[in-house]
Write a protein that holds these residues in place. Structure first.
Motif, PDB file in Angstrom:
ATOM      1  N   UNK A 116       1.109  -1.185  -0.071  1.00 37.87           N
ATOM      2  CA  UNK A 116       0.132  -0.420   0.007  1.00 37.87           C
ATOM      3  C   UNK A 116       1.004   1.230   0.004  1.00 37.87           C
ATOM      4  N   UNK A 117       1.833   1.004   0.512  1.00 41.12           N
ATOM      5  CA  UNK A 117       3.058   2.122   0.414  1.00 41.12           C
ATOM      6  C   UNK A 117       4.303   2.767  -0.447  1.00 41.12           C
ATOM      7  N   UNK A 162      -1.040   5.125  -6.031  1.00 41.43           N
ATOM      8  CA  UNK A 162      -1.744   3.803  -5.380  1.00 41.43           C
ATOM      9  C   UNK A 162      -2.039   2.741  -5.290  1.00 41.43           C
ATOM     10  N   UNK A 164      -4.319   1.996  -4.225  1.00 37.69           N
ATOM     11  CA  UNK A 164      -5.504   2.419  -2.912  1.00 37.69           C
ATOM     12  C   UNK A 164      -6.811   2.322  -4.163  1.00 37.69           C
ATOM     13  N   UNK A 165      -5.897   3.822  -4.936  1.00 37.48           N
ATOM     14  CA  UNK A 165      -6.692   4.897  -5.741  1.00 37.48           C
ATOM     15  C   UNK A 165      -7.320   4.288  -7.157  1.00 37.48           C
ATOM     16  N   UNK A 166      -7.367   2.615  -7.646  1.00 40.92           N
ATOM     17  CA  UNK A 166      -7.366   1.853  -8.247  1.00 40.92           C
ATOM     18  C   UNK A 166      -8.985   1.386  -7.711  1.00 40.92           C
ATOM     19  N   UNK A 627     -17.606   6.632 -10.182  1.00 38.99           N
ATOM     20  CA  UNK A 627     -17.378   7.019  -8.517  1.00 38.99           C
ATOM     21  C   UNK A 627     -18.822   7.777  -7.994  1.00 38.99           C
TER      22      UNK A 627
ATOM     23  N   UNK B 307       3.664   9.442   5.252  1.00 34.49           N
ATOM     24  CA  UNK B 307       4.614   7.939   5.437  1.00 34.49           C
ATOM     25  C   UNK B 307       2.945   6.787   4.751  1.00 34.49           C
ATOM     26  N   UNK B 309      -0.003   6.467   1.649  1.00 33.29           N
ATOM     27  CA  UNK B 309      -0.604   7.257   0.849  1.00 33.29           C
ATOM     28  C   UNK B 309      -1.877   8.019   1.206  1.00 33.29           C
ATOM     29  N   UNK B 310      -2.822   6.565   1.589  1.00 33.20           N
ATOM     30  CA  UNK B 310      -4.289   6.452   1.909  1.00 33.20           C
ATOM     31  C   UNK B 310      -4.449   7.874   2.318  1.00 33.20           C
ATOM     32  N   UNK B 312      -3.691  10.833   2.257  1.00 37.85           N
ATOM     33  CA  UNK B 312      -3.055  12.046   0.947  1.00 37.85           C
ATOM     34  C   UNK B 312      -3.164  12.440  -0.456  1.00 37.85           C
ATOM     35  N   UNK B 313      -4.141  10.897  -0.039  1.00 39.34           N
ATOM     36  CA  UNK B 313      -3.870  10.907  -2.112  1.00 39.34           C
ATOM     37  C   UNK B 313      -6.469  10.294  -1.588  1.00 39.34           C
ATOM     38  N   UNK B 314      -6.389  10.992  -2.887  1.00 40.67           N
ATOM     39  CA  UNK B 314      -8.262  10.013  -2.877  1.00 40.67           C
ATOM     40  C   UNK B 314      -8.263   9.281  -3.672  1.00 40.67           C
ATOM     41  N   UNK B 315      -9.100   9.240  -4.413  1.00 42.85           N
ATOM     42  CA  UNK B 315      -9.316   7.663  -5.527  1.00 42.85           C
ATOM     43  C   UNK B 315      -9.808   8.913  -6.465  1.00 42.85           C
TER      44      UNK B 315
END
Lengths: 686, 315
Positions: A116-117, A162, A164-166, A627, B307, B309-310, B312-315
């Motif tokens: 995830x990172x 990242x 989680x954005x997919x 979305x 550290x 990313x969840x 600081x970023x959105x989908x």
């Protein structure tokens, strides 16, 4: 498929599993075998399916093909060879270059299997660094090529994201790209489409088929879903309790199954073209290590003879395929072992649950929004009109994000509706759950998807059942105990289960306890949230039957959420198809499934898989998930192959055909004729 | 992202404002006032009047709060009663000394704690883990003055490597301070490491069992690369807040250790100020320490953002 057989005999196998027995030390400190005497081969370029229910050892076997053992496991006997080389004798360095290189893995849950990172580019570059000779300067180019190869749109942008954005489907494609980075000869796919929506699943399977043709890799495809396996594999190995019990070409195994377990398993799968509930398999698979002698399936087998539990069954070769059964020769004529269950419907015309123009939104207009006069975003769920009669079952279907669960949350009062009316007979269900009276709460109960999470692991079954009895009826301890035993017999569990903890029960038994708990309140309406999707097919059939019988006895009403259309067809009376929180089509199950279809219903139905190698799902549109629902017009406008300009502007009207109601601008006749025209069906890579 | 940072900053400012109000009102709520407290038995007649006039105590409380607040905003913390000097001068060198000590302890302690936590997690339930986990609990449970005394006994009295107590003045240059900080630094590091270490250990055990670590192994990623690149960033997430609290404690709360080693830091100054009933000084130090805590937590929030990313970023 004869091609695969000839390959098998003429070429040396690429992967050779020989008499492989794997054990692990269980909680009692005893070494028990999870895999027993497994022998199978995979030829170069061949696709082998490994199927079976949870706990049968299929994933363990797949991971052992990469020489990966869970901690506490050890090889007891036999070998696994890859190109003549014993995998378990390899030095760590060699193993590292093999894993992710010549043998690639596509994991079950890509969302949790991507780090995830780290951004997608870093993870792809890592695979290239470890398993290719490309210089650093070419990694980016190659990564983009790989993402294109798995048909991901805008690969450059994808690299910067990242995980989680997919969306789920995109994550799975990235996982495939990562495996391809090592240019594998053998790809191991561990339930690669489990947990994805039907449409996404169809797309991923299509991608895997295409990639196999393009790249000529061998595949080992592990799945509990015989429909998915049928799409990919030339040969199928059926596993039960750590053994391969049937092995043959996918035509043989799926169309002429010989082993009683294979047959029962195939029978238990609900089909779109069958009426009623599928027959269920009695009992549960044996615990690991409990069978030391005889056939592992003997306890559940309808044909079992004394010899079955006394002697180990040999894997007998039977006209081209292998079956581990004493009676294989005699059972060769496939006869349907059990009949489809048909239960009469006992619904009344008395309306129980009514939803009128229900609108639900997770967004809360904050102070800043009010000050800046920002408009509220489009509501997650809107315009829901549903009526459910007493004793009926209404199913809500749709992909993830279609608002099924949101509607259920509104009815249960966890996320009250913002606008509209929800009523249970005369009582107002718009109230949040905290403001509902005890009596009202009792009348609406819920069964959850995953009994592991919905049953407190530290409470015994009695304590679990006691709570609603005390809360709603104020029963004392002894009365509770009697009533709890009664509830258990209702769900076909013996009274001695009262003192067990959930951890000591199997998945199906746990879900039965959850059902018993729900009936403890003697409810009118039961909300079933994907209640069988965490269960194996054989258990699923039994649980569906139980729910149906209870409905007949108690006259309860079910609101059922499911993503499996065949399950819906088997259990529901009414069905509402949802897309982006809007109803596309609603009506009696028989008419919705067989009559005219909304383009979205059609897409869903076309994507359904059958456990039949000749069946081919039709793929329409793309599988990109959206979305937000569109602000106006039809909810399905962006993906609809028939979309017209007016679909983007005006809310479509309802078209009625008997009880079947479709929300579409097109005339019903146009829907019926246009939808199957080949040019309307977009290819995946269009 | 920017919005999140601004939100956190606004939150921090708000907290500081609340702290200011609280510190001031608690001082006000005490029986008597600054002058009666300070003068004690002599708080009568002309001395009391003079003192009160000098401190503007005849003004209404709100007015005084406004004056004090303006002073703080302009960077002036007021005047010490006992020492009759600007508090800024008194506090500056002490804060520097404490910072040197805290920094030393943090630079040694935090990376070592993370390293040992990772090792303990990777060697779970084996001798290395038992030794590290047991040792860290032991170091945490012993009161710090006992640790300090034992260290003094060994390194100052037996081996005579380091001085037992600090003898240099508070405004001595850092180079003169250095030999004096070794023992307090080790003591501090020993006490604080256990918390971080245990957090890293348990987070690391969870992360090493996760799907993505198993996947990395099946991708053929070398072991230490998995540990450092795939697992550690996720394992650090729950640890950051513990680290922030520890650093805040080092910067403000190591009172006992400063006392034991007679170290001229902010903790020692605070104790003196309390003995002397020097309320303006106590007030100033309380404000400084609160600021340190708020800043450390702010830093922790920002590092979590960096550290994870969840967040600081959105989908």
């Amino acid at each position: 498929m004869s091609e695969a057989q000839t390959m098998n005999t003429t070429m040396t196998p690429m992967l050779d599993v020989d008499n492989f027995t794997l054990g692990y030390t269980n909680a009692e400190g005893r070494l028990v075998s999870v895999l027993r005497d497994v022998s199978l081969q995979v030829a170069p370029g061949e696709a082998l399916g490994l199927v079976g229910e949870s706990g049968c050892g299929k994933s363990t076997l797949a991971l052992a093909m990469m020489a990966f053992l869970r901690s506490g496991s050890q090889v007891q006997n036999g070998t696994i060879r890859f190109h003549e080389q014993d995998l378990f004798a390899l030095k760590p360095k060699m193993l590292q270059s093999l894993r992710g290189g010549r043998i690639g893995l596509i994991p079950q849950n890509a969302g949790q299997s991507l780090t995830p990172t780290l951004k997608i580019d870093a993870q792809l570059y890592e695979a290239l660094k470890l398993h290719s000779d490309l210089p650093r300067s070419q990694w980016r180019q190659r990564a983009i090529e790989l993402l294109q190869q798995v048909r991901l749109p805008a690969p450059e942008a994808m690299l910067e994201r990242y995980p989680h954005q997919l969306s789920g489907g995109q994550q799975q494609r990235v996982a495939v790209a990562m495996a391809l980075a090592g240019q594998p000869e053998l790809l191991i796919l561990d339930e690669p489409t489990t947990g994805l929506d039907v449409t996404t699943q169809a797309h991923i399977l299509e991608l895997l088929r295409t990639l196999r043709q393009e790249l000529g890799m061998a595949m080992v495809f592990v799945s509990h879903d015989l429909g998915a396996v049928a799409r990919i594999s030339e040969r199928i190995a059926v596993m039960y309790a750590g053994e391969v019990i049937e092995l043959g070409s996918s035509h043989q195994v799926l169309l002429q199954p010989t082993h009683p377990y294979t047959r029962a398993l195939l029978d238990a799968i609900p089909r779109l073209d069958a009426e009623g509930l599928p027959p269920s398999l009695p009992g549960y698979p044996p615990k690991v290590g409990s069978i030391t002698q005889g056939c592992a399936f003997a306890g559940r087998c309808p044909h079992a003879q004394p010899i079955c539990s006394e002697q180990d069954a040999p894997l007998a070769a039977l006209s081209g395929h292998q079956v581990r059964c004493h009676l294989a020769g005699e059972l060769k004529r496939p006869a349907s072992d059990s009949k489809v269950v048909q239960l009469p419907v006992q619904s009344s015309d008395e309306p129980l649950l009514m939803l009128e123009q229900v609108q639900i939104s997770y967004h809360r207009q904050g102070l800043m929004d009010a000050l800046l006069q920002r408009p509220a975003p489009v509501a997650t769920v809107d315009g829901i009109d549903l009526q459910l009669n007493k004793g009926e079952t209404l199913a809500l279907v749709g992909e993830s994000g279609s608002g099924k669960s949101t509607i259920m949350r509104a009815i249960s009062g966890i996320q009250p509706a913002r606008n509209g009316q929800i009523r249970l007979k005369q009582d107002d269900l718009n109230l949040p759950v905290e403001q509902r009276s005890k009596a009202l709460k009792r009348r609406v109960q819920m069964i959850f998807q995953n009994p592991d999470a919905s049953l407190n692991p530290r409470h015994t079954v009695f304590e679990i059942l006691q709570q609603p009895l005390k809360l709603y009826f104020g029963l004392n301890h002894d009365a509770c105990r009697d009533k709890a035993a009664e509830l258990l017999s209702l769900v076909r569990l013996a009274p001695h289960y009262l003192d067990r903890l959930p951890g000591q029960l199997s998945g199906g038994e746990k879900q039965r306890v959850a059902i018993a708990r729900c009936f403890a309140g003697d409810p009118d309406l039961i909300l079933c949230d994907e209640v069988t999707s965490a269960l194996d097919v054989s258990v699923q059939a039994a649980v569906l039957k139980l729910l149906k019988e209870l409905q007949q006895q108690r006259g309860v009403t079910y609101l059922f959420i499911a993503h499996d259309l065949a399950v819906v067809k088997a259990i529901a009376d009414q069905v509402a198809v949802l897309y982006q929180g809007r109803i596309c089509q609603v009506g009696p199950v028989s008419e919705v499934f067989t009559g005219h279809h909304h383009p979205y219903t059609r897409t869903l139905l076309n994507a359904v898989l059958e456990p039949d190698p000749n069946h081919q799902p039709v793929i329409q549109g793309d599988d990109c998930s959206e979305q937000y629902p569109p602000a106006r017009g039809c909810a399905y406008q962006r993906r609809c192959p028939l979309a017209e300009p007016r679909c983007k502007e005006q809310l479509p009207p309802w078209k009625t055909d008997g009880g079947n109601r479709i929300r579409c601008h097109l005339e019903l006749d146009a829907l019926a004729t246009l939808i199957d025209r080949p040019q309307m069906i977009k290819a995946v890579n269009a | 992202m920017l919005k999140l940072i601004l939100q956190r900053l606004a939150m921090a400012l708000f907290t500081l404002l609340t702290v200011c109000v609280l510190v001031f009102s608690i001082t006000e709520a005490l029986p008597g006032d600054v002058c009666t407290a300070y003068l004690g038995r002599d708080a009568q007649g002309a001395r009391l009047e003079n003192c009160r006039q000098a401190r503007n105590l005849d003004q209404p409380a709100l007015q005084r709060f406004a004056d004090w607040g303006t002073g703080v905003l302009q960077g002036s913390l007021g005047t010490s009663l006992k020492r009759d000097k600007p508090i800024n001068d008194l506090v500056a060198t002490r804060m520097r000394n404490t910072a040197v000590l805290a920094l030393g302890a943090a630079v040694i302690g935090i990376p070592l704690a993370i390293f040992l936590g990772v090792i303990a997690a990777l060697r779970r339930d084996r001798p290395a883990d038992v030794l590290i986990s047991g040792g860290s609990i032991f170091a945490m449970t012993i009161p710090e003055f006992v640790t300090a005394t034992v260290l003094v006994l060994i390194f100052s009295i037996q081996l005579q490597w380091f001085p037992a107590v600090t003898t240099v003045r508070h405004n001595a240059p850092v180079s003169e301070l250095l030999p004096n900080i070794v023992l307090p630094m080790i003591t501090l590091a020993l006490v604080m490491m256990a918390h971080i270490l245990r957090m890293v250990r348990s987070a690391m055990i969870d992360v090493m069992a996760s799907d993505f670590v198993q996947m990395a192994r099946l991708k053929g990623v070398p072991f230490w690369r998995i540990v450092c690149l795939h697992a550690l960033p996720s394992a650090m997430l729950p640890t950051i807040n513990i680290i922030a609290l520890t650093v805040a404690w080092l910067l403000g709360g190591a009172v006992i250790i400063e006392q034991v080693f007679n170290y001229p830091g902010i903790g020692t100054l605070m104790i003196r100020a309390i003995y002397d009933r020097d309320l303006p000084l106590v007030q100033a130090i309380a404000l400084i320490l609160a600021t340190v805590y708020v800043l450390c937590n702010l830093l922790a929030d920002l590092s979590s953002l960096a550290l994870n990313p969840r967040l600081r970023t959105t989908r």
